[in-house]
Design a protein around this motif. Structure first.
Motif, PDB file in Angstrom:
ATOM      1  N   TRP A   9       0.777  -1.230   0.000  1.00 20.16           N
ATOM      2  CA  TRP A   9       0.000   0.000   0.000  1.00 20.16           C
ATOM      3  C   TRP A   9       0.812   1.285   0.000  1.00 20.16           C
ATOM      4  N   LEU A  10       2.051   1.243   0.458  1.00 17.27           N
ATOM      5  CA  LEU A  10       2.826   2.480   0.515  1.00 17.27           C
ATOM      6  C   LEU A  10       3.459   2.787  -0.839  1.00 17.27           C
ATOM      7  N   ARG A  11       3.588   4.080  -1.141  1.00 18.57           N
ATOM      8  CA  ARG A  11       4.175   4.512  -2.406  1.00 18.57           C
ATOM      9  C   ARG A  11       5.055   5.735  -2.171  1.00 18.57           C
ATOM     10  N   GLY A  12       5.955   5.942  -3.096  1.00 20.76           N
ATOM     11  CA  GLY A  12       6.770   7.145  -3.080  1.00 20.76           C
ATOM     12  C   GLY A  12       7.762   7.193  -1.939  1.00 20.76           C
ATOM     13  N   GLY A  13       8.022   8.434  -1.456  1.00 16.88           N
ATOM     14  CA  GLY A  13       9.006   8.638  -0.401  1.00 16.88           C
ATOM     15  C   GLY A  13       8.633   7.958   0.898  1.00 16.88           C
ATOM     16  N   GLN A  14       7.351   7.912   1.216  1.00 13.69           N
ATOM     17  CA  GLN A  14       6.916   7.247   2.445  1.00 13.69           C
ATOM     18  C   GLN A  14       7.269   5.765   2.399  1.00 13.69           C
ATOM     19  N   ALA A  15       7.081   5.136   1.248  1.00 12.52           N
ATOM     20  CA  ALA A  15       7.403   3.709   1.117  1.00 12.52           C
ATOM     21  C   ALA A  15       8.890   3.467   1.344  1.00 12.52           C
ATOM     22  N   ALA A  16       9.738   4.293   0.746  1.00 13.56           N
ATOM     23  CA  ALA A  16      11.185   4.124   0.915  1.00 13.56           C
ATOM     24  C   ALA A  16      11.599   4.334   2.368  1.00 13.56           C
ATOM     25  N   LEU A  17      11.030   5.362   3.006  1.00 12.44           N
ATOM     26  CA  LEU A  17      11.380   5.650   4.398  1.00 12.44           C
ATOM     27  C   LEU A  17      11.002   4.495   5.316  1.00 12.44           C
ATOM     28  N   VAL A  18       9.788   3.964   5.160  1.00 14.19           N
ATOM     29  CA  VAL A  18       9.336   2.865   6.015  1.00 14.19           C
ATOM     30  C   VAL A  18      10.154   1.605   5.749  1.00 14.19           C
ATOM     31  N   PHE A  19      10.452   1.330   4.490  1.00 10.44           N
ATOM     32  CA  PHE A  19      11.215   0.111   4.173  1.00 10.44           C
ATOM     33  C   PHE A  19      12.582   0.143   4.856  1.00 10.44           C
ATOM     34  N   TRP A  20      13.293   1.253   4.706  1.00  9.63           N
ATOM     35  CA  TRP A  20      14.636   1.305   5.296  1.00  9.63           C
ATOM     36  C   TRP A  20      14.568   1.361   6.814  1.00  9.63           C
ATOM     37  N   ALA A  21      13.507   1.920   7.378  1.00 15.25           N
ATOM     38  CA  ALA A  21      13.356   1.890   8.840  1.00 15.25           C
ATOM     39  C   ALA A  21      13.151   0.458   9.325  1.00 15.25           C
ATOM     40  N   LEU A  22      12.305  -0.302   8.631  1.00 13.97           N
ATOM     41  CA  LEU A  22      12.111  -1.710   8.979  1.00 13.97           C
ATOM     42  C   LEU A  22      13.395  -2.505   8.800  1.00 13.97           C
ATOM     43  N   PHE A  23      14.095  -2.225   7.709  1.00 15.74           N
ATOM     44  CA  PHE A  23      15.345  -2.938   7.439  1.00 15.74           C
ATOM     45  C   PHE A  23      16.351  -2.670   8.554  1.00 15.74           C
ATOM     46  N   ALA A  24      16.460  -1.414   8.985  1.00 16.63           N
ATOM     47  CA  ALA A  24      17.411  -1.076  10.047  1.00 16.63           C
ATOM     48  C   ALA A  24      17.010  -1.718  11.372  1.00 16.63           C
ATOM     49  N   ALA A  25      15.706  -1.657  11.716  1.00 16.55           N
ATOM     50  CA  ALA A  25      15.250  -2.221  12.984  1.00 16.55           C
ATOM     51  C   ALA A  25      15.492  -3.728  13.038  1.00 16.55           C
ATOM     52  N   GLU A  26      15.160  -4.411  11.967  1.00 17.50           N
ATOM     53  CA  GLU A  26      15.367  -5.857  11.946  1.00 17.50           C
ATOM     54  C   GLU A  26      16.852  -6.204  11.957  1.00 17.50           C
ATOM     55  N   SER A  27      17.660  -5.372  11.310  1.00 22.26           N
ATOM     56  CA  SER A  27      19.110  -5.630  11.304  1.00 22.26           C
ATOM     57  C   SER A  27      19.675  -5.533  12.716  1.00 22.26           C
ATOM     58  N   VAL A  28      19.268  -4.503  13.447  1.00 28.65           N
ATOM     59  CA  VAL A  28      19.734  -4.340  14.832  1.00 28.65           C
ATOM     60  C   VAL A  28      19.274  -5.516  15.680  1.00 28.65           C
ATOM     61  N   ARG A  29      18.030  -5.897  15.513  1.00 27.72           N
ATOM     62  CA  ARG A  29      17.503  -7.013  16.309  1.00 27.72           C
ATOM     63  C   ARG A  29      18.254  -8.305  16.009  1.00 27.72           C
ATOM     64  N   ILE A  30      18.526  -8.549  14.746  1.00 25.87           N
ATOM     65  CA  ILE A  30      19.227  -9.780  14.377  1.00 25.87           C
ATOM     66  C   ILE A  30      20.644  -9.761  14.938  1.00 25.87           C
ATOM     67  N   MET A  31      21.346  -8.638  14.801  1.00 23.41           N
ATOM     68  CA  MET A  31      22.735  -8.592  15.262  1.00 23.41           C
ATOM     69  C   MET A  31      22.830  -8.777  16.779  1.00 23.41           C
ATOM     70  N   ILE A  32      21.855  -8.200  17.510  1.00 16.15           N
ATOM     71  CA  ILE A  32      21.870  -8.402  18.971  1.00 16.15           C
ATOM     72  C   ILE A  32      21.622  -9.867  19.303  1.00 16.15           C
ATOM     73  N   THR A  33      20.705 -10.463  18.580  1.00 14.37           N
ATOM     74  CA  THR A  33      20.320 -11.843  18.878  1.00 14.37           C
ATOM     75  C   THR A  33      21.404 -12.824  18.485  1.00 14.37           C
ATOM     76  N   VAL A  34      21.934 -12.703  17.269  1.00 11.75           N
ATOM     77  CA  VAL A  34      22.894 -13.696  16.782  1.00 11.75           C
ATOM     78  C   VAL A  34      24.234 -13.568  17.484  1.00 11.75           C
ATOM     79  N   ALA A  35      24.465 -12.441  18.172  1.00  8.32           N
ATOM     80  CA  ALA A  35      25.709 -12.310  18.931  1.00  8.32           C
ATOM     81  C   ALA A  35      25.768 -13.295  20.070  1.00  8.32           C
ATOM     82  N   ARG A  36      24.636 -13.889  20.453  1.00 11.10           N
ATOM     83  CA  ARG A  36      24.581 -14.835  21.563  1.00 11.10           C
ATOM     84  C   ARG A  36      24.977 -16.255  21.148  1.00 11.10           C
ATOM     85  N   ILE A  37      25.129 -16.473  19.845  1.00 11.90           N
ATOM     86  CA  ILE A  37      25.457 -17.830  19.386  1.00 11.90           C
ATOM     87  C   ILE A  37      26.664 -17.760  18.464  1.00 11.90           C
ATOM     88  N   PRO A  38      27.467 -18.838  18.444  1.00  7.57           N
ATOM     89  CA  PRO A  38      28.633 -18.866  17.555  1.00  7.57           C
ATOM     90  C   PRO A  38      28.188 -18.790  16.097  1.00  7.57           C
TER      91      PRO A  38
END
Length: 401
Positions: free
Chosen positions: A113-142
């Protein structure tokens, strides 16, 4: 939002709540119970925290049913909720075991449903949030960092792209449907225009046929009446015979027009008259007591059927007018075949009493102008020779269809 769409959104939100609460409850029970497989469960600090997590899952999943204008906000709420759960639930499995269904649906909706600048902003915000969450989580395992790319693709990129492509396909289908509807509408308009043009053409033909033959009948009847008054029986019989002939011709033409209206005109052997029937037309006028002189210039040639019929009908209308308004002199008809056009000129003298009426708006002349305009031709008409005669000149080009 329509009622049916709202009901579907509520159903999806309810299923997300059911799936995510079921997964959370089962894994919380396994992590608390211990024993074989307990390492796959969730370790929650205490029951109060577990209840808060359950409430959070319900809130973010129910938000999926909100109107689609809030899709970006709902997706960001899911991402933030996931970040909050990382320090609360210390086990690495917590990464994607809390509200996975709601997060996937929210990312799908944002991509759809999102288009234009709003779509890009939300996508990269989600990408950044999930990246931080993954890096914090995977740091607990080899070797946990190796899962960063695949997990981001699975939980962020894929839902977003599926939503975007689904919407694009839906828009493409809608455009095709709109194009088909427009084409159908245009075809319907074209049919309506064709029917209107055909009706107009038939109306012009009916006017020409009726005007010509009725005028001839009127002249013959008048001649017969005068002959009877003068006791000239032979002349009266000839005039009445011409009345009969004109009436018969009118009926034949009327039947032909009716056949066209009923769709039988194309297969009928009796075709519309053309310049090949011009002599018959002139003979009928002469039989009504109107002297007609025909002059043919240039080399006669075969014309396209529609143009041939139009010239005949124009000649018929002009001769009808000549019979009505002439002063008694002859009617001159000139048919001039030129290199690029055919010219038809009809000249007759005018009865002074009829000049005023001749200058009024005349339906027959309107029909002649319409026929000429149909082929991109030129027409001029009006008094000639210092007002003692009337002339109409028509030029139809040969190189235009």
């Amino acid at each position: 939002m329509s009622g049916s769409f709202a009901r579907r959104s509520m159903l999806i939100a309810a299923l997300c709540v059911y799936a995510d609460l079921s997964i959370f409850g089962i894994l919380w029970y396994v992590g608390s119970f211990g024993g074989p497989g307990s390492q796959l469960g969730l370790v929650v600090p205490d029951a109060a925290v577990g209840v808060l997590l359950i409430a959070g899952i319900v809130v973010v999943d129910v938000a999926v049913a909100l109107p689609m204008r809030h899709a970006g906000k709902v997706a960001l709420c899911h991402a933030l909720f996931g970040l909050v759960t990382v320090p609360i639930v210390p086990t690495w499995q917590a990464y994607r075991l809390i509200a996975p269904a709601g997060l996937a649906i929210s990312h799908y909706q944002a991509g759809a449903w999102l288009r234009g600048g709003q779509a890009a902003l939300v996508f990269w915000a989600l990408f950044a949030a999930e990246s931080v969450r993954i890096m914090i989580t995977v740091a607990r395992i080899p070797w946990g960092w190796v899962t960063l790319g695949p997990v981001l693709v699975a939980y962020v990129v894929l839902p977003w792209l599926v939503g975007r492509f689904t919407t694009a396909r839906r828009a493409h289908l809608a455009a095709l449907e709109a194009e088909a509807a427009l084409q159908g509408h245009n075809e319907q308009l074209a049919v309506q225009r064709a029917v209107a043009d055909e009706r107009s053409a038939v109306a012009r033909d009916l006017h020409d046929v009726i005007s010509h033959h009725v005028s001839a009948i009127r002249i013959h009847a008048g001649a017969a009446r005068l002959s009877l008054d003068g006791d000239e029986a032979g002349h009266a019989r000839r005039s009445l015979s011409d009345v009969e002939s004109a009436s018969r011709s009118a009926m034949v033409d009327l039947r032909r027009m009716l056949d066209v209206l009923h769709g039988r005109g194309a297969a009928d052997a009796q075709r519309q008259p053309g310049l090949g029937n011009l002599d018959e037309l002139l003979d009928g006028v002469r039989a009504a007591g109107v002297p007609v002189r025909l002059t043919v210039r240039g080399t006669p040639r075969d014309l396209a059927g529609s143009r041939d019929i139009a010239l005949y009908r124009i000649a018929q209308e002009t001769l009808t007018n000549a019979m009505r308004y002439r002063a008694g002199g002859p009617v001159d008809v000139v048919l001039d075949y030129r290199a690029d056009r055919v010219r038809l000129v009809v000249t007759n003298d005018v009865d002074p009493a009829a000049r005023r009426e001749r200058g009024r708006r005349h339906r027959g002349l309107i029909g002649v102008r319409e026929r000429v305009a149909l082929f991109g031709g030129d027409i001029t008409y009006g008094p000639a020779q210092e007002g003692t005669s009337w002339q109409i000149r028509v030029d139809l080009p040969l190189d235009r269809q």
